[in-house]
Design a protein around this motif. Structure first.
Motif: not given
Length: 488
Positions: A244-249, A309-316, A279-282, A224-226
């Motif tokens: 963006g970030c990604m998960i296996n949903r 983590i809070a300052a840099h979140t995913a665009d999609f 990733h999205v909510r930070g 997450f930090v990286a």
């Protein structure tokens, strides 16, 4: 007439460790996936032997006596030497986007180098230039289960903080080199797979830690930090990047209306959503406090981690979707089963694939709505497909109507989700060309629209053949889905 928008990104998805081959060419170092040995996966007619995990004993053996084993991800389908032909075939289908990953060890062979490997950078320059020739947008995953094995040996992978600056250096190198060639990025593939295999997702040797679940979450925290620091670098280099970030949903249903089953489904869903929540909510969601307490998990953080983590979140939010799960409080290991990659609890209302994965197109519509309601961010379905035992006919054809049926039904539900109001960027089917399976290291578990002549042992001509689904998907893209959405 029903159809997707003209700017919808149709395409296909792959991973470097499953297609490239050339594992020791032009300075490339060994990755974690280069040390996954082939194991006969068949039990009768059912494939059930996953090869996700590698122990410290196995790793030592593989490094000491590699000639005794087969490592299919070392040879892939030789995309390294066939990328021009493969991209031409993607272009013939009309791809607007091609999802690929960059092998970290092509750029930094051990992960520890100060300067990148120019030969590795040049290879991806050629790939991106070839894509640009056909107006195909690359969607690049920076880490698709491809940890430099040196970092596993030296630091036990992402269990340690040391890989954070090394990954950020790697990400900055990619952003600088390809800032005019790549717009769409994903930092880590399916981060929640850490929970199923700390080795696959985080390069962690699970037999060296006391609490494997804690180790998975500790590795995830460092990722997450990286990831956030990489997003920061990327936006400094090119503000037009979309990262963006990604998960296996895995959408989860309760087996019955019994409150205990419903609660289990809720908890399973939270565990799956944890990753995009951060990733999205930070921030770490509060529901995880109880989960950590009940599972004796303590995450080691450094001052400033939460702020990064809070300052840099995913665009999609990108995700893979193959199946849904079902929870039942009557199951002996209900909580563990709900979070597993392949749950033993099967939904009686759903058909199964040859690998016993439930087929649930409507579940895709549900998950699109749930994700968009939760995050209000653009969504990108970057993996979806059917693994099957295809047959190459004597005339060079492959009749895979079952794959067409599977994908068609999922596309129909994706369109319904758009009608529901969900913002969807695009769709990249998994394994648009046959490749080495991630979970079983097989070749015979085929996903592609293009058949590759190779078996599980690496034998074959590597010749490419167009399946029936190739021509069908070409028409889907040409008509923006109208050919299947307007059937009478």
């Amino acid at each position: 007439m029903k159809r997707f928008s003209k700017d919808f990104l149709w395409g296909g998805a792959t991973a470097a460790n499953q297609i490239e081959g050339a594992f020791d060419v032009d300075g490339k170092g060994l990755s974690s996936q280069d040390l996954v040995a082939y194991k006969d996966p068949y039990a009768g007619d059912v494939v059930d032997n996953f090869t996700f995990n590698v122990s410290s004993t196995e790793l030592d053996e593989y490094l000491t006596n590699p000639e005794k084993y087969k490592f299919p991800k070392r040879w892939g389908i030789d995309f390294y030497n066939n990328y021009e032909e493969d991209i031409r075939l993607f272009a013939e289908m009309g791809f607007r986007v091609f999802r690929l990953s960059i092998a970290w060890t092509r750029i930094f062979p051990t992960g520890l180098e100060d300067t990148p490997n120019e030969k590795g950078l040049e290879f991806y320059d050629k790939v991106f230039d070839e894509l640009a020739k056909y107006n195909i947008e690359p969607l690049v995953t920076m880490s698709h289960f491809e940890m430099p094995i040196t970092l596993t040996q030296k630091y036990n992978g992402w269990m340690s903080r040391e890989p954070i600056p090394l990954f950020v250096k790697y990400a900055e190198t990619l952003f600088e080199r390809y800032k005019h060639k790549v717009k769409y990025w994903i930092t880590f593939n399916e981060m929640n797979m850490n929970l199923n295999s700390p080795y696959t997702g985080g390069g962690v040797l699970a037999d060296t830690v006391k609490n494997t679940t804690e180790a998975a979450f500790q590795a995830s925290h460092h990722q997450f930090v990286a990831s956030s620091l990489a997003m920061k670098k990327g936006r400094e280099i090119n503000p037009d990047f979309e990262i963006g970030c990604m998960i296996n949903r895995i959408e989860t249903y309760a087996m019955t209306s019994k409150p205990a089953d419903q609660l289990l489904a809720l908890k399973a869903d939270q565990l799956n959503m944890f990753y995009p929540d951060v990733h999205v909510r930070g921030e770490y969601p509060r529901y995880m406090q109880r989960y950590f307490k009940e599972n004796d998990i303590v995450i080691q953080k450094e001052i400033g981690d939460d702020e990064i983590i809070a300052a840099h979140t995913a665009d999609f939010v990108a995700f893979s979707y193959y199946m849904t799960h079902t929870t039942s409080s009557d199951h002996a290991n209900a909580s563990e089963a709900a979070g597993a990659f392949d749950s033993p609890i099967k939904n009686p209302h759903l058909e199964l694939t040859e690998w016993d994965w439930p087929i649930d197109p409507v579940g895709l519509r549900i998950t699109f709505n749930k994700l968009y309601d939760r995050y209000n961010k653009p969504l990108f379905l970057v993996e979806n497909g059917l693994g099957a035992l295809d047959t190459l006919n004597e005339d060079g054809t492959v009749n895979d109507s079952y794959r067409i049926d599977y994908i068609e039904k999922h596309i129909e539900q994706m369109y319904e989700a758009i009608e529901d109001g969900v913002e969807i960027m695009g769709y990249t089917t998994w394994g648009c060309i046959d490749l080495i399976s991630c979970g079983t290291s097989q070749m015979t578990k085929r996903y592609g629209f293009i058949y590759v002549d190779q078996d599980d042992e690496g034998n074959g001509t590597l010749k490419r053949y167009k399946k029936d689904s190739f021509h069908w998907y070409k028409e889907v893209i040409e008509t923006d889905g109208a050919n299947i959405l307007n059937k009478e």
